[in-house]
Design an enzyme around this catalytic site. Structure first.
Site, PDB file in Angstrom:
ATOM      1  N   LYS A   1      30.001 -29.120 -55.219  1.00 35.60           N
ATOM      2  CA  LYS A   1      28.894 -28.191 -55.002  1.00 35.60           C
ATOM      3  C   LYS A   1      28.440 -27.586 -56.337  1.00 35.60           C
ATOM      4  O   LYS A   1      27.246 -27.470 -56.614  1.00 35.60           O
ATOM      5  CB  LYS A   1      29.368 -27.087 -54.054  1.00 35.60           C
ATOM      6  CG  LYS A   1      28.241 -26.315 -53.405  1.00 35.60           C
ATOM      7  CD  LYS A   1      28.742 -25.100 -52.685  1.00 35.60           C
ATOM      8  CE  LYS A   1      29.093 -25.355 -51.236  1.00 35.60           C
ATOM      9  NZ  LYS A   1      29.573 -24.120 -50.564  1.00 35.60           N
TER      10      LYS A   1
ATOM     11  N   GLU B   1      24.536  -8.066 -46.603  1.00 33.93           N
ATOM     12  CA  GLU B   1      23.329  -8.846 -46.851  1.00 33.93           C
ATOM     13  C   GLU B   1      22.621  -9.095 -45.517  1.00 33.93           C
ATOM     14  O   GLU B   1      23.254  -9.511 -44.554  1.00 33.93           O
ATOM     15  CB  GLU B   1      23.744 -10.178 -47.483  1.00 33.93           C
ATOM     16  CG  GLU B   1      22.607 -11.095 -47.783  1.00 33.93           C
ATOM     17  CD  GLU B   1      21.580 -10.416 -48.656  1.00 33.93           C
ATOM     18  OE1 GLU B   1      21.920 -10.028 -49.776  1.00 33.93           O
ATOM     19  OE2 GLU B   1      20.421 -10.265 -48.209  1.00 33.93           O
TER      20      GLU B   1
ATOM     21  N   LEU C   1      19.791 -11.135 -45.272  1.00 33.58           N
ATOM     22  CA  LEU C   1      18.766 -12.182 -45.440  1.00 33.58           C
ATOM     23  C   LEU C   1      18.729 -13.180 -44.285  1.00 33.58           C
ATOM     24  O   LEU C   1      19.735 -13.431 -43.627  1.00 33.58           O
ATOM     25  CB  LEU C   1      18.954 -12.923 -46.768  1.00 33.58           C
ATOM     26  CG  LEU C   1      20.157 -13.818 -47.016  1.00 33.58           C
ATOM     27  CD1 LEU C   1      20.008 -15.173 -46.350  1.00 33.58           C
ATOM     28  CD2 LEU C   1      20.317 -14.020 -48.514  1.00 33.58           C
TER      29      LEU C   1
ATOM     30  N   GLY D   1      12.573 -18.639 -25.381  1.00 28.03           N
ATOM     31  CA  GLY D   1      12.715 -20.080 -25.562  1.00 28.03           C
ATOM     32  C   GLY D   1      14.176 -20.483 -25.481  1.00 28.03           C
ATOM     33  O   GLY D   1      14.941 -19.929 -24.696  1.00 28.03           O
TER      34      GLY D   1
ATOM     35  N   CYS E   1      25.079 -17.301 -37.952  1.00 23.95           N
ATOM     36  CA  CYS E   1      25.291 -15.846 -37.950  1.00 23.95           C
ATOM     37  C   CYS E   1      25.301 -15.205 -36.573  1.00 23.95           C
ATOM     38  O   CYS E   1      26.337 -14.730 -36.129  1.00 23.95           O
ATOM     39  CB  CYS E   1      24.243 -15.175 -38.825  1.00 23.95           C
ATOM     40  SG  CYS E   1      24.412 -15.628 -40.552  1.00 23.95           S
TER      41      CYS E   1
ATOM     42  N   LYS F   1      28.181 -16.113 -33.881  1.00 22.16           N
ATOM     43  CA  LYS F   1      29.563 -15.740 -34.261  1.00 22.16           C
ATOM     44  C   LYS F   1      29.674 -14.244 -34.542  1.00 22.16           C
ATOM     45  O   LYS F   1      30.713 -13.638 -34.293  1.00 22.16           O
ATOM     46  CB  LYS F   1      30.060 -16.577 -35.432  1.00 22.16           C
ATOM     47  CG  LYS F   1      29.397 -16.307 -36.763  1.00 22.16           C
ATOM     48  CD  LYS F   1      30.390 -15.946 -37.857  1.00 22.16           C
ATOM     49  CE  LYS F   1      29.667 -15.759 -39.173  1.00 22.16           C
ATOM     50  NZ  LYS F   1      30.016 -14.587 -39.921  1.00 22.16           N
TER      51      LYS F   1
HETATM   52  C1  UDX Z   1      20.073 -13.754 -38.892  1.00 23.73           C
HETATM   53  C2  UDX Z   1      19.520 -12.349 -39.147  1.00 23.73           C
HETATM   54  O1  UDX Z   1      18.124 -12.323 -38.840  1.00 23.73           O
HETATM   55  C3  UDX Z   1      19.747 -11.952 -40.597  1.00 23.73           C
HETATM   56  O2  UDX Z   1      19.317 -10.621 -40.821  1.00 23.73           O
HETATM   57  C4  UDX Z   1      21.222 -12.073 -40.919  1.00 23.73           C
HETATM   58  O3  UDX Z   1      21.459 -11.781 -42.285  1.00 23.73           O
HETATM   59  C5  UDX Z   1      21.746 -13.467 -40.594  1.00 23.73           C
HETATM   60  O4  UDX Z   1      21.452 -13.802 -39.233  1.00 23.73           O
HETATM   61  P1  UDX Z   1      19.223 -16.249 -39.409  1.00 23.73           P
HETATM   62  O5  UDX Z   1      20.476 -16.720 -38.754  1.00 23.73           O
HETATM   63  O6  UDX Z   1      18.803 -16.847 -40.705  1.00 23.73           O
HETATM   64  O7  UDX Z   1      19.326 -14.658 -39.685  1.00 23.73           O
HETATM   65  O8  UDX Z   1      18.046 -16.496 -38.384  1.00 23.73           O
HETATM   66  P2  UDX Z   1      17.026 -15.635 -37.511  1.00 23.73           P
HETATM   67  O9  UDX Z   1      15.669 -15.747 -38.082  1.00 23.73           O
HETATM   68  O10 UDX Z   1      17.544 -14.285 -37.259  1.00 23.73           O
HETATM   69  O11 UDX Z   1      17.048 -16.494 -36.158  1.00 23.73           O
HETATM   70  C6  UDX Z   1      18.260 -16.640 -35.417  1.00 23.73           C
HETATM   71  C7  UDX Z   1      18.046 -17.488 -34.191  1.00 23.73           C
HETATM   72  O12 UDX Z   1      17.281 -16.763 -33.230  1.00 23.73           O
HETATM   73  C8  UDX Z   1      17.310 -18.803 -34.418  1.00 23.73           C
HETATM   74  O13 UDX Z   1      17.975 -19.821 -33.687  1.00 23.73           O
HETATM   75  C9  UDX Z   1      15.924 -18.537 -33.857  1.00 23.73           C
HETATM   76  O14 UDX Z   1      15.315 -19.702 -33.383  1.00 23.73           O
HETATM   77  C10 UDX Z   1      16.239 -17.576 -32.728  1.00 23.73           C
HETATM   78  N1  UDX Z   1      15.109 -16.690 -32.358  1.00 23.73           N
HETATM   79  C11 UDX Z   1      14.609 -15.809 -33.270  1.00 23.73           C
HETATM   80  C12 UDX Z   1      14.586 -16.746 -31.083  1.00 23.73           C
HETATM   81  O15 UDX Z   1      15.036 -17.533 -30.230  1.00 23.73           O
HETATM   82  N2  UDX Z   1      13.550 -15.903 -30.753  1.00 23.73           N
HETATM   83  C13 UDX Z   1      13.031 -15.003 -31.625  1.00 23.73           C
HETATM   84  O16 UDX Z   1      12.112 -14.284 -31.256  1.00 23.73           O
HETATM   85  C14 UDX Z   1      13.568 -14.962 -32.932  1.00 23.73           C
END
Ligand code: UDX
Length: 445
Positions: free
Chosen positions: A35, A152, A154, A260, A267, A270
């Site tokens: 990596k 974090e 993000l 949906g 994240c 878990k």
């Molecule tokens: C998430 C948190 O948003 C972030 O703040 C944290 O640091 C890490 O976990 P991430 O896992 O990158 O981030 O994705 P996110 O945009 O939160 O989406 C998570 C899941 O929810 C995706 O599978 C997405 O498709 C789903 N989702 C999101 C929905 O089904 N409906 C929504 O309205 C929004």
């Protein structure tokens, strides 16, 4: 400032490049040599928009370097960010913090001048306090080594923006070390603070919980709207219009109300489980029993999706299913706990011939589910399909032309697992359209 970022996964690689962008001198640390050599040559081990370019630029500037040597990192840096993974333990809900512990055990004994460690990983509440005590007991400088927690927030797909323009910065500090950790955090993030990013100084436990609670709230919002989608289906209502109506209420907001296939990724699933497990250990299990329901509403989406496909085909055995999307969300190649791949796998196990296409997640999908059929384009996946299912809302799929696709498929049946298509367009082109919790599902049938 001179800093080390330990762990160069999603979080660490982004943080390291962004800290260099802020003008700091950064050393990314990882035990995975393969990596590291990729990162040194500016190649990303994962897809994140803009990160490859930024990493290349920062490596070329000399402000970003990578090493597998903790000795080098301890010698180089005055601030050490911890960005290693805290995955779900096998067979348990709890988070596995062993990677974090082993970093402290390797790094702390080598820190021989006053320094500050800032944890970024998502951890069960109480972990920071333990890691602080461990680090201080192992370092030759003892209490001159300070540890704070700087969670974090993000999102994948928006990682750079979320790091450089975060909604807020949270820094948790121990009562007796507040001054140093706070001062270092303020210096690290001076540019962000000058831009008006809110800075919240808390105790260690509050900082850890701020992250876990944020993810629990987001997961709850998604499962709430998905539960309402089930009611909409029963009532013949449209959950998309309903979410719009709710979203205008500023107390509720429209974000994270997209019904949906539900949430997946490394994240949210878990983190809510680890949160329940930790609450149980602390005697507060009852407070979070609702998260069990949040989790099960979410997991139910996947079986409901398989049911919808089955209904649409009559039977799965022998049916050709085009699966558009494999990543857990668009603009990512991450397939960890991906609802899309989970559904594709179930469909195939029940006898369907499945052809998967995703703009970025093909290699990761193949590695995880080598037995699924894979296509090199959306059109190829849809060739002779009895039903097309959109499981990740990539822009490419939202822009598909229903007329062009009609000439390729065997049957014009579209299941929109992310409610990301315009039903009128598809129905207008002679397709049977089904979404989750949408009135148009009924008219199409
Ligand atoms: C998430 C948190 O948003 C972030 O703040 C944290 O640091 C890490 O976990 P991430 O896992 O990158 O981030 O994705 P996110 O945009 O939160 O989406 C998570 C899941 O929810 C995706 O599978 C997405 O498709 C789903 N989702 C999101 C929905 O089904 N409906 C929504 O309205 C929004």
């Amino acid at each position: 400032m001179k800093m080390a970022v330990v762990g160069t996964g999603y979080l660490g690689a982004t943080h390291a490049a962004c800290m260099a962008r802020l003008g700091h001198e950064v050393m990314g640390v990882d035990i995975d040599e393969a990596k590291l050599s990729k990162l040194r040559s500016g190649e990303m081990p994962f897809y994140e928009p803009g990160l490859e370019e930024l990493t290349r630029e920062m490596v070329a500037s000399g402000r970003l370097q990578f090493t597998s040597s903790y000795e080098e990192a301890a010698e180089f840096a005055d601030v050490h960010f911890l960005a290693v993974g805290t995955p779900q333990k096998r067979g348990e809900f709890a988070a596995d913090v062993s990677a974090l512990e082993s970093v402290i055990k390797l790094l702390a004994p080598l820190i021989n001048r006053p320094a500050v460690i800032l944890g970024k990983s998502t951890v069960p509440v109480g972990t920071a306090q333990e890691m602080r005590a461990l680090a201080r007991s192992l370092s030759p400088v003892g209490d001159d080594l300070e540890l704070g927690w700087n969670p974090e927030f993000l999102r994948e797909g928006h990682a750079i923006k979320d790091t450089l323009e975060p909604d807020r910065l949270v820094v948790g500090v121990a009562d007796d070390g507040a001054g140093r950790a706070e001062a270092v955090a303020r210096e690290v993030y001076a540019d962000l603070l000058a831009n008006g990013v809110p800075f919240l100084l808390t105790d260690l436990a509050t900082a850890e919980l701020a992250k876990t609670a944020a993810n629990a709230f987001l997961a709850t919002k998604i499962s709430f709207i998905n539960a309402i989608a089930e009611v909409c289906e029963a009532a013949g209502a449209d959950v998309v219009q309903l979410a719009d109506a709710l979203g205008y209420d500023s107390r509720i907001g429209r974000a994270f109300l997209n019904a949906g296939l539900g949430f997946g990724g490394g994240c949210l699933p878990k983190d809510i489980r680890a949160f329940m497990a930790r609450a149980g250990e602390m005697g507060a299990a009852q407070a979070l029993t609702f998260l069990r329901e949040v989790d099960s509403i979410n997991m139910r989406r996947r079986t409901q999706m398989v049911e919808m496909v089955k209904q649409s085909c009559g039977e799965l055995l022998g049916a050709h299913v085009a699966v558009l999307g494999a990543a857990f969300k668009p603009d990512s190649d991450d397939v960890r706990d991906s609802p899309a791949l989970n559904v594709a796998g179930q469909l195939q196990l029940q006898g369907a011939t499945v052809n998967v296409y995703d703009p970025k997640a093909m290699d990761n999908s193949r590695a995880l589910f080598p037995t699924l059929g894979y296509s090199t384009s959306a059109l190829e996946a849809c060739d002779n399909a009895d039903v097309v299912v959109v499981l990740t809302e990539w822009k490419e799929f939202r822009n598909l032309d229903p007329v062009e696709l009609a000439g390729i498929v065997r049957q014009r049946k579209m299941i929109d697992g992310r409610n990301c298509l315009d039903p009128a367009r598809w129905i207008g082109a002679g397709w049977q359209y089904r979404g989750f919790g949408r009135a148009s599902s009924r008219t199409a049938n």
